[in-house]
Scaffold this motif. Sequence first.
Motif, PDB file in Angstrom:
ATOM      1  N   UNK A   7      23.872   8.852 -32.732  1.00  0.00           N
ATOM      2  CA  UNK A   7      22.659   8.058 -32.514  1.00  0.00           C
ATOM      3  C   UNK A   7      23.036   6.630 -32.146  1.00  0.00           C
ATOM      4  N   UNK A   8      22.616   6.188 -30.970  1.00  0.00           N
ATOM      5  CA  UNK A   8      22.844   4.818 -30.526  1.00  0.00           C
ATOM      6  C   UNK A   8      21.744   3.914 -31.043  1.00  0.00           C
ATOM      7  N   UNK A   9      22.129   2.834 -31.707  1.00  0.00           N
ATOM      8  CA  UNK A   9      21.160   1.831 -32.161  1.00  0.00           C
ATOM      9  C   UNK A   9      20.919   0.878 -30.997  1.00  0.00           C
ATOM     10  N   UNK A  10      19.769   0.942 -30.379  1.00  0.00           N
ATOM     11  CA  UNK A  10      19.546   0.151 -29.168  1.00  0.00           C
ATOM     12  C   UNK A  10      19.405  -1.337 -29.439  1.00  0.00           C
ATOM     13  N   UNK A  11      19.013  -1.705 -30.661  1.00  0.00           N
ATOM     14  CA  UNK A  11      18.735  -3.115 -30.943  1.00  0.00           C
ATOM     15  C   UNK A  11      17.366  -3.554 -30.482  1.00  0.00           C
ATOM     16  N   UNK A  12      16.593  -2.640 -29.906  1.00  0.00           N
ATOM     17  CA  UNK A  12      15.243  -2.945 -29.445  1.00  0.00           C
ATOM     18  C   UNK A  12      14.225  -2.374 -30.422  1.00  0.00           C
ATOM     19  N   UNK A  13      13.257  -3.184 -30.797  1.00  0.00           N
ATOM     20  CA  UNK A  13      12.163  -2.734 -31.658  1.00  0.00           C
ATOM     21  C   UNK A  13      11.071  -2.172 -30.756  1.00  0.00           C
ATOM     22  N   UNK A  14      10.590  -0.999 -31.096  1.00  0.00           N
ATOM     23  CA  UNK A  14       9.635  -0.301 -30.232  1.00  0.00           C
ATOM     24  C   UNK A  14       8.605   0.441 -31.072  1.00  0.00           C
ATOM     25  N   UNK A  66       0.793  -1.238   0.000  1.00  0.00           N
ATOM     26  CA  UNK A  66       0.000   0.000   0.000  1.00  0.00           C
ATOM     27  C   UNK A  66       0.820   1.281   0.000  1.00  0.00           C
ATOM     28  N   UNK A  67       2.006   1.250   0.624  1.00  0.00           N
ATOM     29  CA  UNK A  67       2.798   2.482   0.729  1.00  0.00           C
ATOM     30  C   UNK A  67       3.697   2.708  -0.478  1.00  0.00           C
ATOM     31  N   UNK A  68       3.906   1.681  -1.302  1.00  0.00           N
ATOM     32  CA  UNK A  68       4.887   1.758  -2.383  1.00  0.00           C
ATOM     33  C   UNK A  68       4.202   1.823  -3.739  1.00  0.00           C
ATOM     34  N   UNK A  69       4.846   2.538  -4.660  1.00  0.00           N
ATOM     35  CA  UNK A  69       4.361   2.596  -6.022  1.00  0.00           C
ATOM     36  C   UNK A  69       5.342   1.891  -6.936  1.00  0.00           C
ATOM     37  N   UNK A  70       4.834   1.213  -7.977  1.00  0.00           N
ATOM     38  CA  UNK A  70       5.729   0.558  -8.924  1.00  0.00           C
ATOM     39  C   UNK A  70       6.384   1.582  -9.849  1.00  0.00           C
ATOM     40  N   UNK A  71       7.645   1.377 -10.158  1.00  0.00           N
ATOM     41  CA  UNK A  71       8.353   2.230 -11.105  1.00  0.00           C
ATOM     42  C   UNK A  71       9.247   1.358 -11.968  1.00  0.00           C
ATOM     43  N   UNK A  72       9.611   1.879 -13.128  1.00  0.00           N
ATOM     44  CA  UNK A  72      10.566   1.167 -13.974  1.00  0.00           C
ATOM     45  C   UNK A  72      11.343   2.173 -14.804  1.00  0.00           C
ATOM     46  N   UNK A  73      12.485   1.747 -15.251  1.00  0.00           N
ATOM     47  CA  UNK A  73      13.276   2.526 -16.189  1.00  0.00           C
ATOM     48  C   UNK A  73      13.847   1.579 -17.219  1.00  0.00           C
ATOM     49  N   UNK A  74      13.708   1.932 -18.467  1.00  0.00           N
ATOM     50  CA  UNK A  74      14.332   1.148 -19.541  1.00  0.00           C
ATOM     51  C   UNK A  74      15.634   1.834 -19.915  1.00  0.00           C
ATOM     52  N   UNK A  75      16.686   1.065 -19.991  1.00  0.00           N
ATOM     53  CA  UNK A  75      17.959   1.660 -20.352  1.00  0.00           C
ATOM     54  C   UNK A  75      18.979   0.614 -20.742  1.00  0.00           C
ATOM     55  N   UNK A  76      20.217   1.044 -20.838  1.00  0.00           N
ATOM     56  CA  UNK A  76      21.303   0.174 -21.295  1.00  0.00           C
ATOM     57  C   UNK A  76      22.611   0.642 -20.669  1.00  0.00           C
ATOM     58  N   UNK A  77      23.572  -0.253 -20.643  1.00  0.00           N
ATOM     59  CA  UNK A  77      24.925   0.160 -20.287  1.00  0.00           C
ATOM     60  C   UNK A  77      25.367   1.284 -21.209  1.00  0.00           C
ATOM     61  N   UNK A 104      36.793  -0.221 -32.519  1.00  0.00           N
ATOM     62  CA  UNK A 104      36.276   0.859 -33.372  1.00  0.00           C
ATOM     63  C   UNK A 104      35.179   0.387 -34.320  1.00  0.00           C
ATOM     64  N   UNK A 105      35.283  -0.862 -34.802  1.00  0.00           N
ATOM     65  CA  UNK A 105      34.251  -1.357 -35.711  1.00  0.00           C
ATOM     66  C   UNK A 105      32.920  -1.510 -34.985  1.00  0.00           C
ATOM     67  N   UNK A 106      32.962  -2.054 -33.767  1.00  0.00           N
ATOM     68  CA  UNK A 106      31.731  -2.216 -32.986  1.00  0.00           C
ATOM     69  C   UNK A 106      31.131  -0.855 -32.632  1.00  0.00           C
ATOM     70  N   UNK A 107      32.003   0.127 -32.326  1.00  0.00           N
ATOM     71  CA  UNK A 107      31.516   1.469 -32.026  1.00  0.00           C
ATOM     72  C   UNK A 107      30.811   2.068 -33.234  1.00  0.00           C
ATOM     73  N   UNK A 108      31.445   1.941 -34.403  1.00  0.00           N
ATOM     74  CA  UNK A 108      30.852   2.495 -35.632  1.00  0.00           C
ATOM     75  C   UNK A 108      29.536   1.812 -35.978  1.00  0.00           C
ATOM     76  N   UNK A 109      29.430   0.534 -35.666  1.00  0.00           N
ATOM     77  CA  UNK A 109      28.204  -0.204 -35.958  1.00  0.00           C
ATOM     78  C   UNK A 109      27.074   0.200 -35.007  1.00  0.00           C
ATOM     79  N   UNK A 110      27.432   0.539 -33.783  1.00  0.00           N
ATOM     80  CA  UNK A 110      26.409   0.836 -32.762  1.00  0.00           C
ATOM     81  C   UNK A 110      25.991   2.296 -32.713  1.00  0.00           C
TER      82      UNK A 110
END
Length: 565
Positions: free
Chosen positions: A436-443, A351-362, A425-431
């Motif tokens: 703009x960070x490509x999250x890999x998540x469809x939304x 009763x005293x607590x509310x649900x919360x969430x955050x979507x994120x990434x490293x 560097x290749x992984x950085x350029x791909x991401x």
Amino acid sequence: MHYAELRQAREELTGPGGQFEVIEADILGNRIRTYKNAPPSVREFWLASAAFAERTYQVYQDERMTYADAHRQTTAIAAWLFDQGLRPGDRVAIAMRNYPEWMLAYWACASVGIAAVGMNAWWTPDEMDYALRDSAPKVLICDAERLDRFRQCPDLAGTIPLVGVRLAEMPADVTPWADVIAHPGALPDVTVDPDSDASIFYTSGTTGFPKGAQLTHRGCVANLVNLLYAGASNAMAMERATGEAPPADPPPPVTLLTTPLFHVTANNCGAYAATALGGTLVLMYRWDAGEALRLIEREKVTGMSGVPIMAREVINHPDFAKTDTTSLLSLSGGGAQVPPDQVLEIDARVPTARPTTGYGMTETCGVITSVGGDFFTDRPDSAGPALPNFETRLVGDDGKDVAPGEAGELWVRGSSVIRGYINRPEATAEAITDGWLHTGDVARIDEDGFIYLVDRKKDIIIRGGENVSCTEVEASVYRHAAVAECCVFGVADDRMGEEIAVAVVLKSDAALDEAALQAHCAAHLARHKVPRFVRFFTDPLPRNASGKFLRRDLRDLFAGETTEA
């Protein structure tokens, strides 16, 4: 619901002269949204917390530490590191359980521009060896379990100075933690570049080996401001809609940290937010729902954040009904989508607590979205709106923005996005494209800006909040001589969110059973990466026209079996 009030609160708080005013600045070669009034680096943020001197900062079992104690020790650690020759831009690896020493080492490094490398405490010696070679720290601070694993990396012996935490016996080649925190000297006077690395946190990717994400000082501080904004905007919107004002002088938060400090959930979100408000961090040796309830009652915990299953285990624990949980104001879930039924169950049963969430990434130093209270219970399948320092796009497979109302890969740009991946560097350029960070998540995004996660493009399994690379697990399975082909994927699980499954085709005349394959994987992978479900096929695994395995088809085949298991 009060979405008009929420929009008004955002405009007022982030507009010119607002408490969370957002501006654009040239950051790492791109024009990026950032907070005008944010501290320039983690150093200034940590030093400001000295004002809470006599408040309790960390609690671990029967140990208690004040902010004054913490600042004395972090000053000594930083002075000791400088006396060893370290300077801004160098790295220190931290490999231990969630002991109080973890945060002290982290703040000491950040306050003098040294990057803290968060070593996954579950890594095997092989995984530890890889990360140490990749990050090249000049000091390794470790507990007994991690020291033992380091000893199993023979080629690294003698190459990295060691500091031992909570060791029963102190080897001659290890500097005792007690000596480090007793070191004399003032905090070195340095200027920290906002876009330098505050930490290196490893994240599993689709390429197999984990990638060392470079979390900047600007990004870590921006994530903290995002968290503070989320609370302020929600409170302002609800006050204007209902006329009920929040407490004028709320007590400092008491935060139970349930997930590892080498992740952004516990470190950048839980620890940062509590520290900014002069609150208390309550640490656990390992996750246990019964122990969590005992700590909630004993320490008057106001907030608990972890992967969604943790909140579910707390409210379903046999001791829940007889435990005093009235201090709780929020139960948060992150690291994976919170099931809509759990959102409503938390609201009903606490009763005293509310649900919360955050979507994120490293890769965003923490949260991209945040939602809580009435807004979350009204839209329990949503991750909430993007936080103010982020721009968002939904991008199709053709690289173009999708039409309004359609789903696409979520791209985000803002001051919380990492600098890149060390040595990749290749992984950085791909991401990251033009910031703009490509999250890999469809939304998809609704008319109020609320984001709904509908799928993942990446071959990543999120098991209990831990990212597990399908490719990495497959590489381990393929090391068994009996395996001809395999495909790893995630299957739904009520407790962990997802569990790891593998479909295997054996070589002709080869013999192998589930237990033997799991034992083989356990010798090469951290235990949370070992497949729980194994199914053997005699025919080749289904593939698409380009020869890639059809993970979705295999997942559907597994669904009935794992539900009954």
